[in-house]
Design a protein around this motif. Sequence first.
Motif, PDB file in Angstrom:
ATOM      1  N   GLU A 272      27.394  38.293  30.706  1.00 21.14           N
ATOM      2  CA  GLU A 272      26.358  38.426  31.898  1.00 21.14           C
ATOM      3  C   GLU A 272      25.261  39.349  31.562  1.00 21.14           C
ATOM      4  O   GLU A 272      25.689  40.390  31.066  1.00 21.14           O
ATOM      5  CB  GLU A 272      27.031  38.808  33.066  1.00 21.14           C
ATOM      6  CG  GLU A 272      26.354  38.910  34.061  1.00 21.14           C
ATOM      7  CD  GLU A 272      27.014  39.748  35.393  1.00 21.14           C
ATOM      8  OE1 GLU A 272      28.146  39.275  35.987  1.00 21.14           O
ATOM      9  OE2 GLU A 272      26.636  40.892  35.891  1.00 21.14           O
ATOM     10  N   GLU A 273      24.256  39.199  31.880  1.00 25.07           N
ATOM     11  CA  GLU A 273      23.028  39.992  31.591  1.00 25.07           C
ATOM     12  C   GLU A 273      22.441  40.788  33.021  1.00 25.07           C
ATOM     13  O   GLU A 273      22.820  39.953  34.127  1.00 25.07           O
ATOM     14  CB  GLU A 273      21.762  39.121  30.882  1.00 25.07           C
ATOM     15  CG  GLU A 273      21.976  38.700  29.858  1.00 25.07           C
ATOM     16  CD  GLU A 273      21.030  38.205  29.035  1.00 25.07           C
ATOM     17  OE1 GLU A 273      19.868  38.353  28.923  1.00 25.07           O
ATOM     18  OE2 GLU A 273      21.235  36.530  28.890  1.00 25.07           O
ATOM     19  N   VAL A 274      21.491  41.441  32.770  1.00 25.33           N
ATOM     20  CA  VAL A 274      20.798  41.935  33.828  1.00 25.33           C
ATOM     21  C   VAL A 274      19.406  41.631  33.422  1.00 25.33           C
ATOM     22  O   VAL A 274      19.002  41.958  32.536  1.00 25.33           O
ATOM     23  CB  VAL A 274      20.644  43.514  34.255  1.00 25.33           C
ATOM     24  CG1 VAL A 274      19.682  43.950  35.019  1.00 25.33           C
ATOM     25  CG2 VAL A 274      22.024  44.010  34.765  1.00 25.33           C
ATOM     26  N   GLY A 278      18.015  41.769  38.466  1.00 30.18           N
ATOM     27  CA  GLY A 278      19.286  42.167  38.496  1.00 30.18           C
ATOM     28  C   GLY A 278      20.317  41.476  37.773  1.00 30.18           C
ATOM     29  O   GLY A 278      19.944  40.635  37.026  1.00 30.18           O
ATOM     30  N   ARG A 279      21.529  41.592  38.378  1.00 27.12           N
ATOM     31  CA  ARG A 279      22.706  40.911  37.751  1.00 27.12           C
ATOM     32  C   ARG A 279      22.454  39.302  37.820  1.00 27.12           C
ATOM     33  O   ARG A 279      21.983  38.753  38.908  1.00 27.12           O
ATOM     34  CB  ARG A 279      23.977  41.143  38.364  1.00 27.12           C
ATOM     35  CG  ARG A 279      24.537  42.625  38.378  1.00 27.12           C
ATOM     36  CD  ARG A 279      25.946  42.728  38.977  1.00 27.12           C
ATOM     37  NE  ARG A 279      26.811  42.024  38.416  1.00 27.12           N
ATOM     38  CZ  ARG A 279      28.180  41.778  38.699  1.00 27.12           C
ATOM     39  NH1 ARG A 279      28.382  42.508  40.038  1.00 27.12           N
ATOM     40  NH2 ARG A 279      28.944  40.851  38.123  1.00 27.12           N
ATOM     41  N   GLN A 280      22.843  38.745  36.636  1.00 26.30           N
ATOM     42  CA  GLN A 280      22.871  37.309  36.569  1.00 26.30           C
ATOM     43  C   GLN A 280      23.973  36.630  37.155  1.00 26.30           C
ATOM     44  O   GLN A 280      24.936  36.199  36.507  1.00 26.30           O
ATOM     45  CB  GLN A 280      22.731  36.934  34.924  1.00 26.30           C
ATOM     46  CG  GLN A 280      21.944  35.787  34.701  1.00 26.30           C
ATOM     47  CD  GLN A 280      22.084  35.582  33.006  1.00 26.30           C
ATOM     48  OE1 GLN A 280      22.992  36.224  32.307  1.00 26.30           O
ATOM     49  NE2 GLN A 280      21.085  34.737  32.594  1.00 26.30           N
TER      50      GLN A 280
ATOM     51  N   THR B   5      20.741  38.482  23.399  1.00 30.89           N
ATOM     52  CA  THR B   5      20.271  38.089  24.700  1.00 30.89           C
ATOM     53  C   THR B   5      18.611  38.093  25.014  1.00 30.89           C
ATOM     54  O   THR B   5      18.041  37.705  25.841  1.00 30.89           O
ATOM     55  CB  THR B   5      20.942  38.978  25.657  1.00 30.89           C
ATOM     56  OG1 THR B   5      20.776  40.264  25.595  1.00 30.89           O
ATOM     57  CG2 THR B   5      22.266  38.728  25.818  1.00 30.89           C
ATOM     58  N   ALA B   6      18.130  38.977  24.244  1.00 25.24           N
ATOM     59  CA  ALA B   6      16.795  39.262  24.208  1.00 25.24           C
ATOM     60  C   ALA B   6      15.767  38.216  23.624  1.00 25.24           C
ATOM     61  O   ALA B   6      14.544  38.333  23.639  1.00 25.24           O
ATOM     62  CB  ALA B   6      16.147  40.694  23.905  1.00 25.24           C
ATOM     63  N   SER B 400      22.171  46.940  32.202  1.00 27.29           N
ATOM     64  CA  SER B 400      23.505  46.237  31.882  1.00 27.29           C
ATOM     65  C   SER B 400      24.346  46.414  32.995  1.00 27.29           C
ATOM     66  O   SER B 400      24.353  47.525  33.769  1.00 27.29           O
ATOM     67  CB  SER B 400      23.886  46.340  30.473  1.00 27.29           C
ATOM     68  OG  SER B 400      24.266  47.655  30.458  1.00 27.29           O
ATOM     69  N   HIS B 401      25.328  45.549  33.051  1.00 27.72           N
ATOM     70  CA  HIS B 401      26.385  45.826  34.105  1.00 27.72           C
ATOM     71  C   HIS B 401      27.674  45.744  33.399  1.00 27.72           C
ATOM     72  O   HIS B 401      27.904  44.602  32.881  1.00 27.72           O
ATOM     73  CB  HIS B 401      26.059  44.810  35.295  1.00 27.72           C
ATOM     74  CG  HIS B 401      27.028  44.830  36.359  1.00 27.72           C
ATOM     75  ND1 HIS B 401      27.143  45.540  37.446  1.00 27.72           N
ATOM     76  CD2 HIS B 401      28.357  44.040  36.305  1.00 27.72           C
ATOM     77  CE1 HIS B 401      28.186  45.231  38.210  1.00 27.72           C
ATOM     78  NE2 HIS B 401      28.951  44.549  37.657  1.00 27.72           N
TER      79      HIS B 401
END
Lengths: 410, 410
Positions: A272-274, A278-280, B5-6, B400-401
């Motif tokens: 999961e990314e931000v 925000g959070r995906q 991810t980018a 990030s989370h």
Amino acid sequence: MKFKTASIVLLLAGVIVSCNPKASEEKTEAKDCEKELDLSPEKLDRFGITNKEYLSAASKRALEWEYIENDWYREFKPMKPLKGDLAYEEGVVRRDPSAIIKENGKYYVWYSKSTGKTDGFENYENGKVFPWDRCDIWYATSEDGWTWKEEGVAVARGEKGAYDDRSVFTVEIMKHEGMYYLCYQVVKHPYVKRVKNTVGLAWSTSPNGPWTKSKEPILKPADNGVWLGDDVNDRRSVVKKGDFDSHKVHDPCILPFKGKFYLYYKGEQMGEEVLFGGRQIRHGVAIADNPKGPYVKSKYNPISNSGHEICVWPVNGGIASLITTDGPERNTFQFAEDGINFEVRGAVKGQNMPHAIGLNRTIEVSEENPTAIYNWGLSHVYNSWNYQSIMRFESRRVRSHDAKKAMKKK
Amino acid sequence: MKFKTASIVLLLAGVIVSCNPKASEEKTEAKDCEKELDLSPEKLDRFGITNKEYLSAASKRALEWEYIENDWYREFKPMKPLKGDLAYEEGVVRRDPSAIIKENGKYYVWYSKSTGKTDGFENYENGKVFPWDRCDIWYATSEDGWTWKEEGVAVARGEKGAYDDRSVFTVEIMKHEGMYYLCYQVVKHPYVKRVKNTVGLAWSTSPNGPWTKSKEPILKPADNGVWLGDDVNDRRSVVKKGDFDSHKVHDPCILPFKGKFYLYYKGEQMGEEVLFGGRQIRHGVAIADNPKGPYVKSKYNPISNSGHEICVWPVNGGIASLITTDGPERNTFQFAEDGINFEVRGAVKGQNMPHAIGLNRTIEVSEENPTAIYNWGLSHVYNSWNYQSIMRFESRRVRSHDAKKAMKKK
């Protein structure tokens, strides 16, 4: 003649503008498409556009809004504490209330309950990794919606080795043809960051139980993501993320719809990314012919690319959804005639927004007031990271603004 | 290989879908247009889409997001009270802080100040119709940004009969080539709901004044709306609404940009409505060759169809804007290379969102951290409808989370 603010003018003035008006540098290779915008005098006056030959990027976006009336718009008030057994209690977690139903002249609500503080993931073998870890599902009743009596456990964790031996939590209630169904999140021991949770179901002929549990989960995460490395507490490193629900299936809610059963749920994806919103976090739906399943995930998933806890209700022959917390479409009311293709109907303020909402299904909604179900309901609040309690939310429709009213609500 | 991810993949898989995928019933006559979406395996995996042949309305919208990275994303913390003379004082209104600048080793801020309670519009002749009525502009200084010393009046209301005889308020500061400029809202007596306010300007060679006022307003509302009836306290009834700023020009802020001076402002329209996103509040810009004007309104106005107080800063060779409070694009960071055509770069949560922000222009921003200016700054809070005080806001980047972090911030 008074200007009719609600008039909708379909006459298209025939000016063609790009529907992708200003591409960022990364996207300049993408081909723009063209779309006719309504540039009638009525629309220009309603939107206050200075010169239709010079439309800003913002004006173009506004002219593309699909639905602009305020019949879904609402403002939320600060939440209020409950009384009786659901008042805040130090040392106890009560959170994620289900919808509210009325049986035997009383309101019923189910919720996650656990005791003791949260230890985190260092001691996932013996500790409590989250406030929603090592929970059972409890229920309470109330005559007035304010003072609640805790009635006891509805669904407990399973025996060691069972698929639900670690925690059962975040429950929803559905009543259908005289039967009551609780669906809820399930975690099997050990609870590590990479654990893949499932969804369980229990049923009873009475809201007071006893409840019979499904032998197997009724929903599982997609299995097409690939972790990178073998650290069970590294949830972000992946070779392949997989479907939107490759890691978690959360916040289940089943609604009877068009002769079938729609199980809405929140998906979390491995890796999961931000992103910019925000959070995906995304939502999906799985559909069954029977309340007990089998539930087949829709090929159209995900059906929302924003939101957090599921909050859906039937209205106007379709399904409505409140999108909260995460993603660029957070704080919007959405509607899908087919229960799948959701469009924004109202974009509300973020202040006082309840999360983990328990909708009050005793309130009737109508085409005239499709969000009446938000007049009041339940939510929870973090008194601390360790302890949460259930709260009451309220909201009101706002259909016009003038100075005097502005004063009162600020 | 770790999943990057980018990475941005421009390969378009060539599937054509509608860019207006599900029109509401009112719009079915509008012609859909077609647009190519990026359906590369990388993009599908990043977005967790189950089946590219079955895209939900939400997935189509997500695939059209222009900018998805998180370099503009932030979360705001609860506001904190100031100390010294700017601490809350019963009976006094201090609100709408200007930007913060640093001069002579001290932070400077300007703001609206008045005393006494608000009476409403019943007694508009002699009373105070709003907390921002009968204000003067004051200023304060601080060495640490926490403890402030009130230095006195900067710009007072004008003599009876002057264009600024009723209230001067909601001020912004610009320093340019050794001169200081304060621009602010102005109301001339009598303050009724239909009053059309203006924008004033004052300048000085020192932040401590004395200030020279412009003889005339530098900005006025558009004059192409038509009221219905003659009740001076009915702001909603109109025959024609007129331009987005036909009623009010608020929250002015001047920025030097591309050799000219861009005066950003909030417009309120006669006959303002509540639409699906709340109050119909828009932003515009007027441009001058000289700080003192004349300011010519852009033909592209409005340049935002959401937002409330103006909150703009220069970054990356363009102008950025934080859109708050009203409209469906509320709580977004936006950017326009040309200062006019703004696109969303970040969509933030509504919790703890400061309003009426005084940006801290002493903080440097960069392409790498374009929202650094939000590390801390000033805002105000309603202690009651009568009395407001200036507060400090803070925010942090969130890129990030993971579960551990989630705990801490909740």
